[in-house]
Motif scaffolding. Structure first.
Motif, mmCIF file in Angstrom:
data_model
loop_
_atom_site.group_PDB
_atom_site.id
_atom_site.type_symbol
_atom_site.label_atom_id
_atom_site.label_comp_id
_atom_site.label_asym_id
_atom_site.label_seq_id
_atom_site.Cartn_x
_atom_site.Cartn_y
_atom_site.Cartn_z
ATOM 1 N N GLN A 26 10.420 -66.837 46.782
ATOM 2 C CA GLN A 26 9.862 -67.821 47.717
ATOM 3 C C GLN A 26 10.531 -67.717 49.090
ATOM 4 N N ARG A 35 11.675 -64.992 50.391
ATOM 5 C CA ARG A 35 11.105 -63.792 51.025
ATOM 6 C C ARG A 35 9.753 -64.116 51.647
ATOM 7 N N ARG A 36 8.949 -64.918 50.940
ATOM 8 C CA ARG A 36 7.653 -65.321 51.481
ATOM 9 C C ARG A 36 7.821 -66.186 52.722
ATOM 10 N N ALA A 53 8.434 -64.477 55.998
ATOM 11 C CA ALA A 53 7.328 -63.800 56.672
ATOM 12 C C ALA A 53 7.147 -64.339 58.085
ATOM 13 N N ASP A 68 14.470 -59.875 51.900
ATOM 14 C CA ASP A 68 14.074 -58.829 50.964
ATOM 15 C C ASP A 68 15.283 -58.317 50.190
ATOM 16 N N ASN A 90 4.297 -59.986 55.522
ATOM 17 C CA ASN A 90 5.012 -60.045 54.247
ATOM 18 C C ASN A 90 4.618 -58.851 53.376
ATOM 19 N N ASP A 139 4.495 -58.130 48.978
ATOM 20 C CA ASP A 139 4.622 -59.394 48.243
ATOM 21 C C ASP A 139 4.085 -59.267 46.820
ATOM 22 N N ALA A 191 6.302 -59.939 43.471
ATOM 23 C CA ALA A 191 5.906 -60.987 42.525
ATOM 24 C C ALA A 191 5.718 -60.394 41.131
#
Length: 231
Positions: free
Chosen positions: A127, A129-130, A133, A144, A190, A193, A197
């Motif tokens: 989350q 990492r998201r 973005a 990352d 991003n 992703d 995931a």
């Protein structure tokens, strides 16, 4: 340059430094056979065990080499670069190749060893990492790397943890440069992703083969990009 008698403490460190100065200062050129342990111990005013430890430290630094039945010889006048320095100087493709080998196996182990705490850390890192973005390239690369570090941590192997910790600084700065120079986030803020995931899901499902394969594919794509652009 006289060796001189040493102060009482810490003897090994002092002996190592004195002998190192003799070598780097040219008193004992490459190819020179060092005096024996007894002679060095007498000159330095320490015991043979202290001299032995000092010589072992110098060998670890790449300055001397023991030859069975012949003695200890000087093989270099400058210490070998330590591991972090060698990583900083290495080509990013070389570092990335080793990173790929380490992390794909770490992902396999993580799938079989992860705890509920590890899964929570992985989900939080995904989350983060998201969320990154919306950050600059440096912030995204940091997020990352943090996710990859969480995968390694879930493998529950302290040596892998230490190894990745050595790689991360060498990778971080150059990955930021690569992302910026190649504009990797211009159309997709991003990237990767879905793969990340899927990696977290594979670890959650204890599917080591899938986790390793997903990470291998993701890292290979980046490595191919590095090769193609010679960065």
């Amino acid at each position: 340059m006289p060796l001189g008698t040493l102060r009482p403490s810490p003897l090994v460190e002092q002996a190592t430094e004195h002998l190192r100065e003799q070598i780097t200062g040219g008193h004992w050129p490459v190819g020179t056979r060092l005096p024996g342990e007894n002679a060095l111990a007498k000159t330095l005013g320490v015991g043979r065990s202290t001299v032995r430890e000092a010589l072992r430290a110098l060998a670890g630094a790449g300055l001397v080499q023991a030859r069975q039945g012949s003695g200890v010889f000087v093989i270099a006048t400058e210490p070998a670069a330590d591991w972090p320095t060698r990583l900083r100087r290495a080509a990013i493709t070389d570092v990335y190749e080793v990173r790929m080998m380490v992390e794909t196996q770490a992902a396999r182990l993580a799938a079989t060893r992860r705890t509920d705490e590890d899964l929570a850390a992985l989900e939080a890192a995904l989350q983060a990492r998201r969320a990154a973005a919306g950050s600059d390239d440096a912030g995204f690369v940091d997020a990352d790397i943090a996710l990859h570090a969480a995968v390694v941590a879930a493998a529950r192997n302290p040596v892998l943890d230490d190894l990745f910790a050595e790689f991360a600084p060498a990778l971080r700065g150059r990955l930021v440069d690569v992302v910026e120079l190649l504009g990797l986030r211009e159309t997709e803020p991003n990237p990767g992703d879905d793969a990340h995931a899927a990696l977290v899901d594979a670890i959650r499902l204890e599917d080591g083969e899938a986790a390793s394969r997903i990470l291998q594919t993701e890292l290979e794509q980046t490595l191919a990009l590095l090769y193609r652009n010679a960065v």
